[in-house]
Design an enzyme around this catalytic site. Structure first.
Site, PDB file in Angstrom:
ATOM      1  N   ARG A 185       0.814  -1.215   0.000  1.00  0.00           N
ATOM      2  CA  ARG A 185       0.000   0.000   0.000  1.00  0.00           C
ATOM      3  C   ARG A 185       0.838   1.250   0.000  1.00  0.00           C
ATOM      4  O   ARG A 185       0.489   2.246  -0.592  1.00  0.00           O
ATOM      5  CB  ARG A 185      -0.904  -0.013   1.238  1.00  0.00           C
ATOM      6  CG  ARG A 185      -1.553   1.313   1.548  1.00  0.00           C
ATOM      7  CD  ARG A 185      -2.691   1.178   2.518  1.00  0.00           C
ATOM      8  NE  ARG A 185      -3.617   0.166   2.083  1.00  0.00           N
ATOM      9  CZ  ARG A 185      -4.266  -0.660   2.907  1.00  0.00           C
ATOM     10  NH1 ARG A 185      -4.089  -0.562   4.198  1.00  0.00           N
ATOM     11  NH2 ARG A 185      -5.080  -1.562   2.422  1.00  0.00           N
ATOM     12  N   TYR A 186       1.963   1.195   0.725  1.00  0.00           N
ATOM     13  CA  TYR A 186       2.809   2.376   0.882  1.00  0.00           C
ATOM     14  C   TYR A 186       3.992   2.258  -0.067  1.00  0.00           C
ATOM     15  O   TYR A 186       4.369   1.162  -0.468  1.00  0.00           O
ATOM     16  CB  TYR A 186       3.301   2.463   2.323  1.00  0.00           C
ATOM     17  CG  TYR A 186       2.186   2.625   3.339  1.00  0.00           C
ATOM     18  CD1 TYR A 186       1.522   3.844   3.477  1.00  0.00           C
ATOM     19  CD2 TYR A 186       1.797   1.570   4.149  1.00  0.00           C
ATOM     20  CE1 TYR A 186       0.510   4.000   4.408  1.00  0.00           C
ATOM     21  CE2 TYR A 186       0.790   1.714   5.089  1.00  0.00           C
ATOM     22  CZ  TYR A 186       0.141   2.935   5.218  1.00  0.00           C
ATOM     23  OH  TYR A 186      -0.850   3.076   6.143  1.00  0.00           O
TER      24      TYR A 186
ATOM     25  N   ARG B 224       7.292   0.166   1.623  1.00  0.00           N
ATOM     26  CA  ARG B 224       7.198  -0.962   2.545  1.00  0.00           C
ATOM     27  C   ARG B 224       6.010  -1.842   2.188  1.00  0.00           C
ATOM     28  O   ARG B 224       5.042  -1.374   1.604  1.00  0.00           O
ATOM     29  CB  ARG B 224       7.107  -0.490   3.988  1.00  0.00           C
ATOM     30  CG  ARG B 224       6.052   0.545   4.279  1.00  0.00           C
ATOM     31  CD  ARG B 224       6.554   1.477   5.399  1.00  0.00           C
ATOM     32  NE  ARG B 224       5.517   2.363   5.903  1.00  0.00           N
ATOM     33  CZ  ARG B 224       5.187   3.504   5.319  1.00  0.00           C
ATOM     34  NH1 ARG B 224       5.734   3.856   4.181  1.00  0.00           N
ATOM     35  NH2 ARG B 224       4.268   4.276   5.862  1.00  0.00           N
TER      36      ARG B 224
ATOM     37  N   CYS C  40      -3.358 -18.019  14.579  1.00  0.00           N
ATOM     38  CA  CYS C  40      -3.015 -17.229  15.754  1.00  0.00           C
ATOM     39  C   CYS C  40      -3.094 -18.154  16.957  1.00  0.00           C
ATOM     40  O   CYS C  40      -3.825 -19.138  16.943  1.00  0.00           O
ATOM     41  CB  CYS C  40      -3.997 -16.089  15.970  1.00  0.00           C
ATOM     42  SG  CYS C  40      -3.950 -14.891  14.634  1.00  0.00           S
TER      43      CYS C  40
ATOM     44  N   CYS D 106      -8.406 -12.994  18.854  1.00  0.00           N
ATOM     45  CA  CYS D 106      -8.894 -11.810  19.560  1.00  0.00           C
ATOM     46  C   CYS D 106     -10.229 -11.428  18.942  1.00  0.00           C
ATOM     47  O   CYS D 106     -10.371 -11.403  17.722  1.00  0.00           O
ATOM     48  CB  CYS D 106      -7.890 -10.680  19.412  1.00  0.00           C
ATOM     49  SG  CYS D 106      -6.201 -11.212  19.774  1.00  0.00           S
TER      50      CYS D 106
ATOM     51  N   CYS E 285     -10.437  -8.603  16.158  1.00  0.00           N
ATOM     52  CA  CYS E 285      -9.380  -8.614  15.137  1.00  0.00           C
ATOM     53  C   CYS E 285      -9.800  -7.983  13.807  1.00  0.00           C
ATOM     54  O   CYS E 285     -10.850  -8.284  13.256  1.00  0.00           O
ATOM     55  CB  CYS E 285      -8.921 -10.045  14.877  1.00  0.00           C
ATOM     56  SG  CYS E 285      -7.611 -10.120  13.652  1.00  0.00           S
TER      57      CYS E 285
ATOM     58  N   ARG F 205      -8.451  -8.628  11.008  1.00  0.00           N
ATOM     59  CA  ARG F 205      -8.455  -9.616   9.928  1.00  0.00           C
ATOM     60  C   ARG F 205      -9.374 -10.772  10.273  1.00  0.00           C
ATOM     61  O   ARG F 205      -9.116 -11.927   9.929  1.00  0.00           O
ATOM     62  CB  ARG F 205      -7.020 -10.080   9.645  1.00  0.00           C
ATOM     63  CG  ARG F 205      -6.118  -8.902   9.345  1.00  0.00           C
ATOM     64  CD  ARG F 205      -5.070  -9.185   8.281  1.00  0.00           C
ATOM     65  NE  ARG F 205      -4.339  -7.954   7.988  1.00  0.00           N
ATOM     66  CZ  ARG F 205      -3.233  -7.575   8.615  1.00  0.00           C
ATOM     67  NH1 ARG F 205      -2.704  -8.340   9.534  1.00  0.00           N
ATOM     68  NH2 ARG F 205      -2.647  -6.439   8.304  1.00  0.00           N
TER      69      ARG F 205
ATOM     70  N   ASP G 173     -10.998  -0.363  13.646  1.00  0.00           N
ATOM     71  CA  ASP G 173     -11.435  -0.443  12.254  1.00  0.00           C
ATOM     72  C   ASP G 173     -12.916  -0.812  12.245  1.00  0.00           C
ATOM     73  O   ASP G 173     -13.442  -1.333  13.228  1.00  0.00           O
ATOM     74  CB  ASP G 173     -10.617  -1.504  11.516  1.00  0.00           C
ATOM     75  CG  ASP G 173      -9.145  -1.132  11.451  1.00  0.00           C
ATOM     76  OD1 ASP G 173      -8.846   0.073  11.368  1.00  0.00           O
ATOM     77  OD2 ASP G 173      -8.296  -2.044  11.491  1.00  0.00           O
TER      78      ASP G 173
ATOM     79  N   ASP H 169      -6.770   3.846  10.710  1.00  0.00           N
ATOM     80  CA  ASP H 169      -6.425   3.184   9.455  1.00  0.00           C
ATOM     81  C   ASP H 169      -7.656   3.378   8.574  1.00  0.00           C
ATOM     82  O   ASP H 169      -8.699   2.749   8.796  1.00  0.00           O
ATOM     83  CB  ASP H 169      -6.095   1.707   9.710  1.00  0.00           C
ATOM     84  CG  ASP H 169      -5.037   1.204   8.741  1.00  0.00           C
ATOM     85  OD1 ASP H 169      -4.897   1.811   7.651  1.00  0.00           O
ATOM     86  OD2 ASP H 169      -4.352   0.218   9.057  1.00  0.00           O
TER      87      ASP H 169
ATOM     88  N   LYS I 145      -2.819   4.539   7.263  1.00  0.00           N
ATOM     89  CA  LYS I 145      -2.881   5.088   8.622  1.00  0.00           C
ATOM     90  C   LYS I 145      -2.803   6.606   8.593  1.00  0.00           C
ATOM     91  O   LYS I 145      -1.871   7.168   8.027  1.00  0.00           O
ATOM     92  CB  LYS I 145      -1.724   4.523   9.440  1.00  0.00           C
ATOM     93  CG  LYS I 145      -1.790   3.014   9.593  1.00  0.00           C
ATOM     94  CD  LYS I 145      -0.574   2.498  10.341  1.00  0.00           C
ATOM     95  CE  LYS I 145      -0.547   0.986  10.367  1.00  0.00           C
ATOM     96  NZ  LYS I 145      -0.201   0.382   9.057  1.00  0.00           N
TER      97      LYS I 145
HETATM   98  C1  LIG Z   1       0.543  -0.664   8.915  1.00  0.00           C
HETATM   99  C2  LIG Z   1       1.006  -1.101   7.606  1.00  0.00           C
HETATM  100  C3  LIG Z   1       2.351  -0.935   7.227  1.00  0.00           C
HETATM  101  C4  LIG Z   1       3.383  -0.291   8.128  1.00  0.00           C
HETATM  102  O1  LIG Z   1       3.057   1.045   8.394  1.00  0.00           O
HETATM  103  P1  LIG Z   1       3.999   1.966   9.296  1.00  0.00           P
HETATM  104  O2  LIG Z   1       3.224   3.230   9.484  1.00  0.00           O
HETATM  105  O3  LIG Z   1       5.267   2.165   8.538  1.00  0.00           O
HETATM  106  O4  LIG Z   1       4.232   1.242  10.578  1.00  0.00           O
HETATM  107  C5  LIG Z   1       2.715  -1.349   5.975  1.00  0.00           C
HETATM  108  N1  LIG Z   1       1.831  -1.887   5.122  1.00  0.00           N
HETATM  109  C6  LIG Z   1       0.531  -2.045   5.445  1.00  0.00           C
HETATM  110  C7  LIG Z   1      -0.409  -2.620   4.461  1.00  0.00           C
HETATM  111  C8  LIG Z   1       0.072  -1.662   6.708  1.00  0.00           C
HETATM  112  O5  LIG Z   1      -1.207  -1.827   7.041  1.00  0.00           O
HETATM  113  S1  SF4 Z   2      -5.338  -9.321  16.682  1.00  0.00           S
HETATM  114 FE1  SF4 Z   2      -5.973 -10.797  15.077  1.00  0.00          FE
HETATM  115  S2  SF4 Z   2      -4.093 -11.314  13.985  1.00  0.00           S
HETATM  116 FE2  SF4 Z   2      -3.489 -10.395  15.962  1.00  0.00          FE
HETATM  117  S3  SF4 Z   2      -3.246 -12.161  17.343  1.00  0.00           S
HETATM  118 FE3  SF4 Z   2      -5.332 -11.389  17.615  1.00  0.00          FE
HETATM  119  S4  SF4 Z   2      -6.571 -12.637  16.200  1.00  0.00           S
HETATM  120 FE4  SF4 Z   2      -4.441 -12.871  15.575  1.00  0.00          FE
END
Ligand SMILES: *Cc1c(COP(=O)(O)O)cnc(C)c1O
Ligand code: SF4
Length: 335
Positions: free
Chosen positions: A80-81, A84, A93, A97, A100, A102, A260, A297, A304
């Site tokens: 996305r960025y 990175r 996991c 949680c 979560c 995801r 989120d 986010d 973010k």
């Molecule tokens: C959070 C995230 C990152 C890392 O973001 P930083 O602000 O550099 O910590 C990189 N890629 C994705 C898709 C993310 O959600």
């Molecule tokens: S927040 Fe989601 S991805 Fe992270 S440990 Fe908990 S269940 Fe797993």
């Protein structure tokens, strides 16, 4: 996997059987023995993070709140960025949680294979602009030492990857996973950073302290990403204590996330003002080191976005009027 989890019984004394049955047919339920042991009473902060609630089914939210599928060129990469990428290493996991992000993916049958990883390495190899890889999931530390070593050494073979980060909740939910053997593997891949995920001061125990110590002692800088959760940590006193205790165990608070808009977790959402009040209650009142960045986010892949209490009151007549943590005003020249 070396995780000892407890299967909640349908007649479990600690949760309602019917509730468990209904919720677990939609979202997987798993809790480690260790984390369950931290529960002091029904509905406390540890309970709420780990025990299924019927509210998960009465809900309006979105399954992929961050639009991650849209930014996913190959199965295990979210890019996305500019510089990175996120490496989705596993759907497993130690604990699921309840809040979560995801939730759509974790613990589901759609697993990540070695071929998917290889495809991920190839993608990163081709994209020379990627200098920072976040190994995420799921929880990467559910992988065996061998598989984790495989991922890390393959990433390290790529010249333009300067830093590697691992996102894991293992020190919090299953601190025994942080073994000497694991640490001896991790330290071969510096510069390596770990961001963990403490949400409440009760999660800082002798065991989790020991886990963080081991990681810090092999030279891994530790950060923490918390989520602001209703009824868990949505007040200044709890967050302040958490941040201060994190610094004591050598973990630097990095982010606090506003929730989120996840389907199945909207009962954890707090107002934006709650988040702002917490930052306001930290900044100036305690170590600057203890103040993380509050972020949203943004839905649909906006990434973010930092959120800050207003400190600039006006920019007029060549000066800026600033507000300090005691609500006193000060001026500073604009140029
Ligand atoms: C959070 C995230 C990152 C890392 O973001 P930083 O602000 O550099 O910590 C990189 N890629 C994705 C898709 C993310 O959600
Ligand atoms: S927040 Fe989601 S991805 Fe992270 S440990 Fe908990 S269940 Fe797993």
């Amino acid at each position: 996997m070396t995780v000892e989890t407890v299967q909640l019984e349908m007649n479990s004394p600690i949760t309602d059987a019917e509730e468990l049955k209904l919720v677990s047919s939609r979202y997987p339920v798993r809790i480690t023995k260790y984390y369950k042991g931290l529960i002091k009473e029904k509905n406390d902060a540890i309970w709420k993070q780990s025990m299924p609630s019927i509210k998960e089914l009465e809900d309006s939210g979105i399954t992929d709140p961050l639009g991650e599928e849209h930014d996913s060129p190959v199965k295990c990469i979210v890019h996305r960025y500019p510089d990175r990428a996120l490496f989705y290493s596993t759907s497993e996991c130690a604990m699921f949680c309840r809040f979560c992000t995801r939730k759509r993916k974790v613990g589901k049958t759609d697993t990540v294979s070695k071929e998917d990883w290889n495809e991920g390495f190839e993608y990163i190899k081709k994209h020379t602009e990627i200098r920072d890889v976040v190994v995420s999931g799921g929880d990467p530390l559910t992988l065996s030492d061998e598989n984790l070593g495989f991922i890390l050494s393959n990433l390290r073979k790529i010249k333009h990857v300067q830093i590697i980060r691992i996102g894991t909740r293992m020190p919090v939910v299953n601190p025994n996973r942080i073994t000497d053997k694991l640490c001896s593997i991790l330290k071969q891949h510096h510069p390596l950073y770990i961001n963990t995920h403490f949400n409440h001061p009760d999660e800082i125990t002798d065991e989790s302290t020991e886990a963080c110590n081991k990681l810090a002692n092999v030279g891994i800088p530790l950060g923490n990403q918390s989520v602001l959760l209703k009824g868990v940590n949505d007040d200044i006193a709890t967050m302040k204590l958490l941040m201060q205790k994190l610094l004591e165990i050598r973990v630097k608070p990095y982010y606090i996330y506003m929730m989120d808009l996840i389907l199945g977790a909207s009962h954890f959402r707090t107002s934006l003002q709650t988040g702002l009040d917490i930052i306001e209650g930290l900044r100036g009142h305690t170590s600057g080191m203890a103040v993380p960045q509050l972020v949203i986010d943004a839905p649909n892949g906006g990434g973010k976005i930092p959120i800050m209490p207003e400190t600039i009151i006006s920019k007029e007549y060549g000066e800026v009027i600033l507000r300090n943590y005691e609500n006193k005003y000060f001026s500073y020249p604009l140029e």
